[in-house]
Write an enzyme that holds these catalytic residues in place. Structure first.
Site, short mmCIF file in Angstrom:
data_model
loop_
_atom_site.label_atom_id
_atom_site.label_comp_id
_atom_site.label_asym_id
_atom_site.label_seq_id
_atom_site.Cartn_x
_atom_site.Cartn_y
_atom_site.Cartn_z
N LYS A 1 0.84 -1.20 0.00
CA LYS A 1 0.00 0.00 0.00
C LYS A 1 0.89 1.26 0.00
O LYS A 1 1.64 1.48 0.94
CB LYS A 1 -0.90 0.03 1.24
CG LYS A 1 -1.98 1.10 1.09
CD LYS A 1 -2.73 1.36 2.38
CE LYS A 1 -2.09 2.44 3.20
NZ LYS A 1 -2.04 3.76 2.56
N GLU B 1 10.82 1.85 9.62
CA GLU B 1 11.67 3.00 9.30
C GLU B 1 10.85 4.24 9.61
O GLU B 1 9.90 4.55 8.89
CB GLU B 1 12.07 2.99 7.82
CG GLU B 1 12.84 1.74 7.40
CD GLU B 1 14.23 1.67 8.01
OE1 GLU B 1 14.76 2.71 8.44
OE2 GLU B 1 14.78 0.56 8.07
N CYS C 1 13.21 12.21 5.30
CA CYS C 1 13.45 11.80 6.68
C CYS C 1 14.90 12.05 7.07
O CYS C 1 15.22 12.10 8.26
CB CYS C 1 13.09 10.34 6.85
SG CYS C 1 13.92 9.30 5.64
N GLU D 1 9.73 16.40 15.26
CA GLU D 1 9.90 16.35 13.80
C GLU D 1 8.89 17.29 13.13
O GLU D 1 7.69 17.19 13.37
CB GLU D 1 9.68 14.92 13.29
CG GLU D 1 9.96 14.80 11.81
CD GLU D 1 9.69 13.41 11.24
OE1 GLU D 1 8.66 12.80 11.58
OE2 GLU D 1 10.53 12.94 10.44
P1 NAD Z 1 2.33 8.04 8.03
O1 NAD Z 1 2.84 7.24 9.16
O2 NAD Z 1 1.18 8.94 8.26
O3 NAD Z 1 1.91 7.09 6.81
C1 NAD Z 1 2.79 6.18 6.22
C2 NAD Z 1 2.00 5.05 5.60
O4 NAD Z 1 1.36 4.32 6.63
C3 NAD Z 1 0.88 5.50 4.66
O5 NAD Z 1 0.79 4.61 3.59
C4 NAD Z 1 -0.35 5.41 5.55
O6 NAD Z 1 -1.54 5.24 4.83
C5 NAD Z 1 -0.01 4.19 6.36
N1 NAD Z 1 -0.73 4.07 7.64
C6 NAD Z 1 -1.21 5.05 8.44
N2 NAD Z 1 -1.83 4.52 9.51
C7 NAD Z 1 -1.72 3.18 9.40
C8 NAD Z 1 -2.15 2.07 10.19
N3 NAD Z 1 -2.84 2.24 11.32
N4 NAD Z 1 -1.86 0.83 9.79
C9 NAD Z 1 -1.16 0.63 8.65
N5 NAD Z 1 -0.75 1.62 7.84
C10 NAD Z 1 -1.01 2.88 8.22
O7 NAD Z 1 3.60 8.83 7.48
P2 NAD Z 1 3.64 9.92 6.32
O8 NAD Z 1 3.05 11.19 6.85
O9 NAD Z 1 3.11 9.32 5.07
O10 NAD Z 1 5.21 10.08 6.11
C11 NAD Z 1 6.00 10.98 6.82
C12 NAD Z 1 6.77 10.26 7.90
O11 NAD Z 1 7.54 9.22 7.35
C13 NAD Z 1 7.76 11.17 8.61
O12 NAD Z 1 7.69 10.94 9.99
C14 NAD Z 1 9.10 10.72 8.07
O13 NAD Z 1 10.20 10.96 8.90
C15 NAD Z 1 8.86 9.27 7.87
N6 NAD Z 1 9.83 8.70 6.93
C16 NAD Z 1 10.80 7.88 7.40
C17 NAD Z 1 11.74 7.34 6.53
C18 NAD Z 1 12.83 6.41 7.01
O14 NAD Z 1 13.45 5.77 6.18
N7 NAD Z 1 13.06 6.30 8.30
C19 NAD Z 1 11.68 7.65 5.17
C20 NAD Z 1 10.67 8.53 4.74
C21 NAD Z 1 9.74 9.04 5.62
#
Ligand code: NAD
Length: 481
Positions: free
Chosen positions: A174, A249, A283, A384
């Site tokens: 997803k 991650e 990130c 963040e």
């Molecule tokens: P998010 O956690 O809101 O969403 C990420 C994904 O998880 C989306 O596909 C979302 O639909 C899904 N999701 C949300 N709730 C869920 C649940 N209950 N069960 C399963 N899936 C669920 O994050 P975002 O706003 O899309 O991305 C930004 C964040 O990602 C920032 O905190 C950033 O630091 C982090 N990030 C980390 C890395 C890394 O490699 N460590 C890389 C890129 C982004």
């Protein structure tokens, strides 16, 4: 209006619910397509397709799997322009960046793991004198789940899928509901490359609905997730009682340590990039800048002058450096941190305002923002923000800067600028981060382990680490006479 459909068993299909989410073009602030709002029924359909495809895919020769992944890599490259335009429209990032980084990296992910699987080997341990031979086999897990965020959409989606497929798993994946377009386009590319149906299934929709259904599915045995720390916590809570394998991650608040003995000009230009690339929505961006006191005033003047030159504008224009933020709620969140900074006594050295771009008046644009802070423990320096906002403050000693750098709950990456080798070793070892870049930033060799410590995640991706995650090790112990 264009519909973003699920891709299940090699075919595009509508969600059972017949409900659709709005998909925004952030550079205009307008809805431009509709996204399948999938539920557990769609995830179940995707799971069944993946389950049926598993016996054959897991027994497909390494050579054949590798060839298909390499073909996907080539097709992504052949479609670079169309994919980059789709990414920019969906995400708001500069087209130049999507063309130079996002899409080439998506292709490299498939190419890298297409090659890596041909070199993946396991160990043998002979118990000499006991007539016993042990060997390890690494078997694919079965059906695995991959969930990715919006900041580097196709780049991070493929970073998970490619090793999962290479290792012989079948996948239910997803992408973020904020940026689903390039993942949608990937389905067709996989068909063209000859990926057998059901091997990769892509389900769209929200986290609480489709995402949660993947994580809580009893027979999806491993979850590779990239996203926010709060979501990661929730996923861990759901998956742990089922003893699923988890790779998380998560977020970051990365320090950038600048010592007076660094190569100043190189540091200055890279620091502009590490602060504001992709609107600061990487990130790995260095959002906390600590500068040795003797060069602090000079750095402030030069940094502000360089950042002033960045053009905020329509991401499709060639000279744009900073495009639109990904969504209106995200823009509001970032702006709220700028307000908080002022309340906390921070001084805005540059930026801080929303930008109106001619012809795109409803787009989500924000000036790159530099905030001088007084206290490293203020919230703006601890939480963040994930936007084009950096904090800066001076330091006097190595001990002091290490204390400030390590003061946050995150531990993803850190950047160190110095030409002193002893300091490089001392500081790198003490920084609490999964990756330390010295005199460089976002310099990635895909063979290296990638991931964070503390609240930035659990596990490592990249290279053989990813192939190990997506396989189960089994010890076979043979006693012979
Ligand atoms: P998010 O956690 O809101 O969403 C990420 C994904 O998880 C989306 O596909 C979302 O639909 C899904 N999701 C949300 N709730 C869920 C649940 N209950 N069960 C399963 N899936 C669920 O994050 P975002 O706003 O899309 O991305 C930004 C964040 O990602 C920032 O905190 C950033 O630091 C982090 N990030 C980390 C890395 C890394 O490699 N460590 C890389 C890129 C982004």
């Amino acid at each position: 209006m264009k519909k973003i459909l699920n891709f299940i068993n090699g075919a595009y299909c509508e969600p059972f619910s017949q409900d659709w989410l709005d998909n925004y073009n952030p550079s205009k602030g307008e809805v431009y397509s509709k996204i399948a709002y999938s539920s557990s029924e769609d995830v179940e359909k995707a799971y069944q397709a993946a389950k049926d495809a598993f016996p054959s895919w897991s027994n497909t020769t390494i050579e054949e799997r590798s060839m298909i992944l390499l073909k996907i890599a080539s097709l992504i490259e052949e479609n670079l322009d169309a994919l980059a335009e789709a990414e920019t429209l969906d995400n708001g990032k500069p087209l130049s960046l999507a063309k130079a980084v996002d899409i080439p990296r998506a292709s490299s992910n498939f190419r890298f793991f297409g090659h890596a699987i041909t070199q993946f080997a396991s160990e043998a341990h002979e118990s000499v004198g006991l007539n016993t031979m042990n060997f390890t086999i690494r078997q694919p897990i079965g059906v695995v789940g991959c969930i990715s965020p919006w900041n580097l959409p196709l780049y991070l989606f493929t970073w998970k899928i490619a090793p999962a497929l290479a290792a012989g798993n079948t996948v239910v994946a997803k992408p973020s509901e904020v940026t689903p377009m390039t993942a949608y386009l990937l389905g067709e590319i996989c068909n063209q490359a000859g990926l057998p149906k059901g091997v990769l299934n892509i389900v769209h929709g929200t986290g609480p609905s489709a995402g949660q259904a993947i994580v809580s599915h009893p027979d999806i045995k491993a979850i590779s997730f990239t996203g926010g720390t709060k979501t990661g916590e929730h996923i861990a809570r759901t998956a742990a009682p089922m003893f699923k394998k988890l790779s998380l991650e998560l977020g970051g608040k990365n320090p950038n340590l600048i010592f007076a003995d660094c190569n100043y000009e190189k540091m200055l230009s890279v620091t502009v990039r590490s602060s504001f690339a992709n609107q600061g929505q990487i990130c790995l961006c260095g959002s906390r800048i600590f500068v040795e006191k003797s060069i602090y005033e000079k750095f402030k003047t030069d940094f502000v002058a360089k950042v002033k030159e960045l053009k905020v504008g329509n991401p499709f224009e060639a000279d744009t450096n900073i495009g639109a933020l990904v969504s209106k709620p995200h823009l509001e969140k970032v702006k709220s941190y700028i307000d908080l900074a002022k309340e906390e006594g921070g001084k805005i050295l540059f930026g801080g305002n929303q930008v109106t771009v001619e012809g795109s008046e409803n787009g989500y644009y924000l000036e790159p923002t530099i905030i001088e802070i007084l206290d490293y423990q203020c919230r703006v320096n601890q939480e963040e923000i994930f936007g084009p906002v950096v904090t800066i403050m001076p330091f006097e000693t190595e001990e002091e800067v290490l204390k400030m750098a390590n003061s946050v709950k995150y531990g993803l990456s850190a950047t160190l600028w110095t030409s002193n080798l002893d300091r490089t070793m001392r500081v790198s070892k003490q920084l609490e981060a999964g990756i330390v870049w010295v005199n460089t930033w976002l310099n990635r060799d895909l063979r290296t382990p990638f991931g964070g410590i503390k609240s930035s995640g659990v596990g490592r991706e990249g290279g053989f680490e990813a192939l190990k995650f997506f396989t189960e090790a089994k010890n076979v112990c043979i006693k012979y006479d």
